[in-house]
Design a protein around this motif. Structure first.
Motif, PDB file in Angstrom:
ATOM      1  N   ALA A 189     -11.395   5.547   0.094  1.00 21.02           N
ATOM      2  CA  ALA A 189     -10.530   6.435   0.152  1.00 21.02           C
ATOM      3  C   ALA A 189     -10.850   7.505   1.227  1.00 21.02           C
ATOM      4  CB  ALA A 189     -10.371   7.094  -1.132  1.00 21.02           C
ATOM      5  N   PRO A 190      -9.758   8.284   1.804  1.00 20.71           N
ATOM      6  CA  PRO A 190     -10.002   9.480   2.680  1.00 20.71           C
ATOM      7  C   PRO A 190     -10.618  10.542   1.818  1.00 20.71           C
ATOM      8  CG  PRO A 190      -8.018   9.466   2.380  1.00 20.71           C
ATOM      9  CD  PRO A 190      -8.483   8.135   1.445  1.00 20.71           C
ATOM     10  N   LEU A 191     -11.360  11.630   2.604  1.00 16.81           N
ATOM     11  CA  LEU A 191     -11.975  12.527   1.856  1.00 16.81           C
ATOM     12  C   LEU A 191     -10.690  13.633   1.549  1.00 16.81           C
ATOM     13  CD1 LEU A 191     -14.989  13.129   4.250  1.00 16.81           C
ATOM     14  CD2 LEU A 191     -15.201  12.456   1.991  1.00 16.81           C
ATOM     15  N   PRO A 192     -10.932  13.963   0.410  1.00 16.54           N
ATOM     16  CA  PRO A 192      -9.715  15.104  -0.092  1.00 16.54           C
ATOM     17  C   PRO A 192      -9.650  16.241   0.745  1.00 16.54           C
ATOM     18  CG  PRO A 192     -11.773  15.013  -1.606  1.00 16.54           C
ATOM     19  CD  PRO A 192     -11.910  13.856  -0.577  1.00 16.54           C
ATOM     20  N   SER A 193     -10.480  16.575   1.313  1.00 17.81           N
ATOM     21  CA  SER A 193     -10.483  17.877   2.440  1.00 17.81           C
ATOM     22  C   SER A 193      -9.980  17.320   3.550  1.00 17.81           C
ATOM     23  CB  SER A 193     -11.724  18.522   2.221  1.00 17.81           C
ATOM     24  OG  SER A 193     -12.826  17.859   2.822  1.00 17.81           O
ATOM     25  N   TYR A 194      -9.766  16.219   3.737  1.00 16.37           N
ATOM     26  CA  TYR A 194      -9.289  15.638   5.049  1.00 16.37           C
ATOM     27  C   TYR A 194      -7.964  14.896   4.960  1.00 16.37           C
ATOM     28  CZ  TYR A 194     -13.561  16.732   7.755  1.00 16.37           C
ATOM     29  OH  TYR A 194     -14.365  17.579   8.308  1.00 16.37           O
ATOM     30  N   GLY A 195      -7.765  14.472   3.975  1.00 14.97           N
ATOM     31  CA  GLY A 195      -6.332  13.831   3.528  1.00 14.97           C
ATOM     32  C   GLY A 195      -6.027  12.462   4.149  1.00 14.97           C
ATOM     33  N   ARG A 196      -6.942  11.979   4.959  1.00 13.31           N
ATOM     34  CA  ARG A 196      -6.704  10.613   5.771  1.00 13.31           C
ATOM     35  C   ARG A 196      -8.051  10.696   6.672  1.00 13.31           C
ATOM     36  NH1 ARG A 196      -3.938  11.253  11.624  1.00 13.31           N
ATOM     37  NH2 ARG A 196      -5.894  10.298  11.868  1.00 13.31           N
ATOM     38  N   GLY A 197      -8.241   9.496   6.844  1.00 15.03           N
ATOM     39  CA  GLY A 197      -9.418   9.111   7.964  1.00 15.03           C
ATOM     40  C   GLY A 197      -9.413   9.966   9.197  1.00 15.03           C
ATOM     41  N   GLU A 204      -7.945   7.361  12.387  1.00 14.87           N
ATOM     42  CA  GLU A 204      -6.611   7.001  11.957  1.00 14.87           C
ATOM     43  C   GLU A 204      -6.045   7.338  10.668  1.00 14.87           C
ATOM     44  OE1 GLU A 204      -5.072   5.316  14.024  1.00 14.87           O
ATOM     45  OE2 GLU A 204      -6.661   5.112  15.648  1.00 14.87           O
ATOM     46  N   PRO A 205      -4.813   7.206  10.322  1.00 18.06           N
ATOM     47  CA  PRO A 205      -4.220   7.665   9.178  1.00 18.06           C
ATOM     48  C   PRO A 205      -4.872   6.639   7.892  1.00 18.06           C
ATOM     49  CG  PRO A 205      -2.576   7.550  10.845  1.00 18.06           C
ATOM     50  CD  PRO A 205      -3.636   6.914  11.340  1.00 18.06           C
ATOM     51  N   GLY A 206      -4.840   7.077   6.596  1.00 13.45           N
ATOM     52  CA  GLY A 206      -5.003   6.131   5.642  1.00 13.45           C
ATOM     53  C   GLY A 206      -6.347   6.040   5.248  1.00 13.45           C
ATOM     54  N   PRO A 207      -6.950   5.059   4.831  1.00 16.48           N
ATOM     55  CA  PRO A 207      -8.229   5.056   4.314  1.00 16.48           C
ATOM     56  C   PRO A 207      -9.243   4.981   5.386  1.00 16.48           C
ATOM     57  CG  PRO A 207      -7.208   3.111   3.928  1.00 16.48           C
ATOM     58  CD  PRO A 207      -6.021   3.761   4.337  1.00 16.48           C
ATOM     59  N   ARG A 208     -10.491   4.716   5.018  1.00 16.67           N
ATOM     60  CA  ARG A 208     -11.461   4.682   6.113  1.00 16.67           C
ATOM     61  C   ARG A 208     -12.384   3.526   5.650  1.00 16.67           C
ATOM     62  NH1 ARG A 208     -15.840   9.036   4.661  1.00 16.67           N
ATOM     63  NH2 ARG A 208     -15.514   9.158   2.596  1.00 16.67           N
ATOM     64  N   TYR A 209     -13.168   3.009   6.827  1.00 18.77           N
ATOM     65  CA  TYR A 209     -14.159   2.015   6.430  1.00 18.77           C
ATOM     66  C   TYR A 209     -15.191   2.901   5.817  1.00 18.77           C
ATOM     67  CZ  TYR A 209     -12.287  -1.554   9.597  1.00 18.77           C
ATOM     68  OH  TYR A 209     -11.434  -2.448  10.243  1.00 18.77           O
TER      69      TYR A 209
END
Length: 462
Positions: free
Chosen positions: A122-130, A133-138
């Motif tokens: 999941a992305p970090l809550p203080s960033y809202g996205r990767g 790129e948008p969405g999750p992250r590696y």
């Protein structure tokens, strides 16, 4: 050279020295009363869990099994996982509490270059996205969440992210998700990282996030100077962080203090604060020695940078923000900089336009105030100052004192370019811009020392 407080050269701690001063024969057999602080009762080698250090066999399962087993024993006097000499290929793995990851001399942990070994998170809550790129992250290579009492140390072993494959795909725009970081710890406290070399991260190297009481000492971070976004150390929404005696060569900021991105950082509302950065040596031709931002929407305050050296680096201590960020950067204290080949000695900017949702609240204006620089010597300088605040939201309370900038042969004729900034200066050469032209007193630096981490690093040998 400017007169006043002397500038001590910033050295890099010799990794073995901190361990060699008082080596223990082994912490494994020591009783609880006789163990030195930070040494662990239970010790195991990664080879005991089937790992092979030939640089070819994938050891992800062995590392996971080792940490899981030692986590059960760590509750009784702590546990240490020893990585001996060799090349240990593995996918991402997590750490546990009351735990030491110990890299012996000649040990190198190699990150798998097969992206199938890097699950999405999941992305970090203080960033809202990767961030890329948008969405999750590696996933990050070495990670942990909600941990306490974690040590990563050894005899200057190496954690190698083997990032070239990630950099190539990033440049070719072939990545659908954000690259992982070499080390990321979340919601954790009492962290020590010392006497380890981090090499070729896919992206940021060390990323303590939502953490407290973090000590990073005697660490080396290396990446090609044109590798993308290979920040050295990025404290993010973290408090009481000490970074000392580190050597960083980077393709981005050597240190970047962050606290979340636009509306997500504003909502999460966790500042980075009480941060000490001293005796850093930085090489980064296209970025800053220390950056404050640009993701600073939760706020940044009480950062103290002292006795640091930059060589062939774009700028020294830089403020990065923009409309939509909100938050604040204030109570920043910098003194004792030795700068060699710089594009800008002083650089502030309010024009960062990257936003997580390709939009931002135009009323979310950052507050930048109380920025203090003193006792600075720079040579081979292209331009002394590029100081750009935000229209109708100027950067205020800037103080610059006791500065000498010796110009490069091809230096700009205009040495200061200032807009939307207000402050005072004293004993500054070249002469500052009118916006900073008011005569002031020597700039402030807190007299009371911030106490962060243990009085001394653990001296344990396994």
């Amino acid at each position: 050279m400017a007169t006043g407080r002397s500038l001590r050269p910033a050295g890099v701690a010799v990794a073995v020295a901190l361990c060699a001063a008082a080596l223990l024969a082994s912490c494994a057999g020591a009783g609880a009363s006789s163990r030195a602080a930070g040494c662990r009762k239970h010790v195991a080698k990664v080879t005991e869990y089937g790992a092979v250090g030939d640089g070819k066999r994938l050891n992800t399962a062995a590392f996971a099994k080792a940490v899981a087993d030692l986590s059960e024993r760590a509750r009784d006097g702590g546990a240490a996982l020893v990585v001996p000499k060799g090349k240990w290929l593995t996918g991402p793995f997590n750490l546990t509490s009351h735990f030491t990851l110990y890299l012996d001399e000649g040990a190198e942990i190699l990150a798998s270059q097969d992206m199938k070994d890097w699950p999405l998170i999941a992305p970090l809550p203080s960033y809202g996205r990767g961030r890329d790129e948008p969405g999750p992250r590696y996933s990050n290579f070495i990670a942990g969440s909600n941990l306490t009492d974690v040590i990563i140390t050894g005899k200057n072993g190496t954690i190698n992210g083997q990032g070239q494959v990630w950099w190539d795909k990033y440049h070719a725009k072939e990545l659908k998700f954000t690259r992982g970081y070499l080390l990321e710890l979340l919601y954790s406290d009492n962290i020590i990282i010392s006497n380890v070399t981090f090499v070729d991260s896919p992206s940021w190297n060390l990323h303590p996030t939502y953490c407290t009481n973090v000590t990073i000492s005697g660490v080396t971070v290396l990446a090609p100077v044109h590798s993308p976004n290979t920040d050295g150390i990025d404290p993010d929404s973290s408090s009481h962080v000490k970074i000392e005696d580190c050597y960083i060569v980077s393709g981005d900021d050597c240190i970047a203090v962050k606290s979340g991105w636009d509306e997500y950082g504003i909502k999460f509302n966790m500042p980075s604060q009480h941060i000490v950065i001293k005796r850093l040596t930085c090489i980064s031709p296209t970025s800053a020695m220390i950056a404050l931002g640009s993701e600073m929407s939760g706020g940044i305050r009480d950062v103290r940078a002292e006795d640091n050296v930059a060589i062939n680096t774009e700028s020294a201590v830089r403020v990065k923000s923009g409309v939509g960020r909100g938050g604040f950067v204030k109570d920043i204290f910098v003194r004792g900089l030795s700068l060699h080949t710089m594009k800008w000695v002083f650089w502030m900017t309010g024009n960062y336009g990257q936003h997580p949702d390709n939009s931002s609240d135009p009323n979310a204006m950052p507050e930048v105030t109380g920025i203090n620089y003193s006792d600075v010597f720079a040579e081979n300088v292209t331009m002394a100052g590029r100081m750009e605040g935000i229209p109708n939201d100027p950067y205020t309370g800037i103080c610059i004192s006791n500065v000498t900038a010796r110009l490069a042969p091809d230096a700009k004729k205009l040495q200061w370019n200032c807009t939307d900034v207000k402050g005072v200066t004293s004993d500054v050469d070249p002469k500052p811009c009118p916006e900073l032209g008011a005569e002031g007193k020597p700039c402030a630096f807190p007299e009371e020392e911030l106490v962060i981490g243990p009085p001394e690093l653990p001296k344990c040998s396994y």
